[in-house]
Design a protein around this motif. Structure first.
Motif, PDB file in Angstrom:
ATOM      1  N   LEU A  61       7.309  39.698  29.439  1.00 24.35           N
ATOM      2  CA  LEU A  61       7.037  40.362  29.612  1.00 24.35           C
ATOM      3  C   LEU A  61       8.109  40.978  29.537  1.00 24.35           C
ATOM      4  N   ARG A  62       8.935  40.455  30.221  1.00 26.70           N
ATOM      5  CA  ARG A  62      10.706  40.755  30.395  1.00 26.70           C
ATOM      6  C   ARG A  62      11.612  40.356  28.614  1.00 26.70           C
TER       7      ARG A  62
ATOM      8  N   ALA B 186      11.469  41.520  26.103  1.00 27.08           N
ATOM      9  CA  ALA B 186      11.015  42.488  25.033  1.00 27.08           C
ATOM     10  C   ALA B 186      12.071  43.575  24.404  1.00 27.08           C
TER      11      ALA B 186
ATOM     12  N   TRP C 293      13.648  40.316  22.491  1.00 27.45           N
ATOM     13  CA  TRP C 293      12.971  40.073  21.658  1.00 27.45           C
ATOM     14  C   TRP C 293      12.691  41.363  20.480  1.00 27.45           C
ATOM     15  N   SER C 294      12.916  42.312  20.810  1.00 24.05           N
ATOM     16  CA  SER C 294      13.100  43.483  19.840  1.00 24.05           C
ATOM     17  C   SER C 294      14.416  43.446  19.078  1.00 24.05           C
TER      18      SER C 294
ATOM     19  N   PHE D 236      10.741  47.947  20.596  1.00 24.98           N
ATOM     20  CA  PHE D 236      10.643  47.545  22.525  1.00 24.98           C
ATOM     21  C   PHE D 236       9.614  47.762  23.124  1.00 24.98           C
ATOM     22  N   TRP D 237       8.447  49.033  22.389  1.00 29.27           N
ATOM     23  CA  TRP D 237       7.450  49.328  22.768  1.00 29.27           C
ATOM     24  C   TRP D 237       5.827  48.296  21.862  1.00 29.27           C
ATOM     25  N   SER D 238       6.604  47.972  21.298  1.00 27.30           N
ATOM     26  CA  SER D 238       5.899  46.791  20.882  1.00 27.30           C
ATOM     27  C   SER D 238       4.366  45.531  21.688  1.00 27.30           C
ATOM     28  N   TRP D 239       6.506  45.197  22.056  1.00 31.03           N
ATOM     29  CA  TRP D 239       5.842  44.091  22.471  1.00 31.03           C
ATOM     30  C   TRP D 239       5.448  43.569  23.548  1.00 31.03           C
ATOM     31  N   PRO D 240       4.697  44.687  24.780  1.00 31.01           N
ATOM     32  CA  PRO D 240       3.876  43.986  25.550  1.00 31.01           C
ATOM     33  C   PRO D 240       2.597  44.116  25.222  1.00 31.01           C
TER      34      PRO D 240
ATOM     35  N   TRP E 173       2.416  40.910  24.009  1.00 32.69           N
ATOM     36  CA  TRP E 173       2.377  39.743  25.108  1.00 32.69           C
ATOM     37  C   TRP E 173       1.262  39.579  25.490  1.00 32.69           C
TER      38      TRP E 173
END
Length: 223
Positions: free
Chosen positions: A40-41, A43, A46-47, A74-78, A81
């Motif tokens: 999760l971290r 993000a 990755w972004s 950033f907010w699309s990664w969770p 994941w």
């Protein structure tokens, strides 16, 4: 072990063999390569890399829903994941992060895992633009291929690549994959149906392992 039947004990296979796992380290020209489960971290990095490398990545990846900045924010990664972790826990994929010298450098995923008598899946990957030609993708493909054949219970992996994507074709060839054929208008990429070469490898073809081959050729070093 399972309960013996007629004097034979049958092993019970894990629901998600081969995942999670940490692979490496392996020294390649770009640095120390490791492969680990997605987190999760991841993000932020990755972004950052995905947004920076849009021109490097978008032309080769399946067409997505919505604009690139939104899909890679950033907010699309969770949610991505969570979806990857859910598939991994069901044994349907093995999603990994690639790191070089401890820093986020890309992703490599084994997906559409089919077991029973087929035991096959596809492998896909991308790496940061600042480490291309550094042996990272080739090393990661070799590490993951050896892992899923030895510990993931699979027998065959395939990868599909656009004929124009010369760097990725070189990665697969150096890693030990062979070209099987051409899939015409196979995948919607960059807004159009694109032809893709199919590359594949089976467990019997890897011998002592793809990583061992890279080491023998001087393309990588075990650490």
């Amino acid at each position: 072990m399972g309960a013996p039947i007629s004097g034979v004990a049958y092993p019970i296979e894990s629901r998600h063999p081969g995942w999670p796992a940490k692979l490496g380290p392996l020294r390649v020209p770009a640095g120390i390569l490791d492969v680990r489960p997605v987190r999760l971290r991841d993000a932020g990095e990755w972004s950052r890399v995905r947004l920076r490398d849009r021109e490097h990545l978008e032309m080769w990846e399946p067409t997505g829903v919505g604009p690139w900045p939104d899909r890679n924010a950033f907010w699309s990664w969770p949610s991505q994941w969570l979806a990857l972790r859910g598939l991994a826990r069901r044994g349907q994929c093995l999603p990994f992060t690639i790191t070089v010298d401890g820093h986020f450098a890309g992703q490599i995923t084994v997906g559409n895992v089919i077991r029973a008598s087929l035991r096959s899946a596809w492998i896909g990957y991308w790496v940061s633009s600042d480490i291309v030609r550094g042996g990272v993708a080739t090393g990661a493909v070799a590490l993951v291929t050896d892992h899923v054949f030895n510990f993931g219970g699979l027998h065959r992996l395939e990868a599909t690549v656009r004929p124009e994507n010369t760097p990725s074709l070189r990665v697969l060839a150096k890693a030990g994959y062979r070209q099987e054929g051409l899939f015409e208008r196979y995948l919607d990429v960059a807004g159009g149906w694109r032809d893709h070469f199919c590359y594949a490898v089976t467990k019997e073809e890897t011998g002592d392992g793809l990583v061992s081959r890279l080491v023998a050729k001087g393309l990588a070093e075990r650490v």
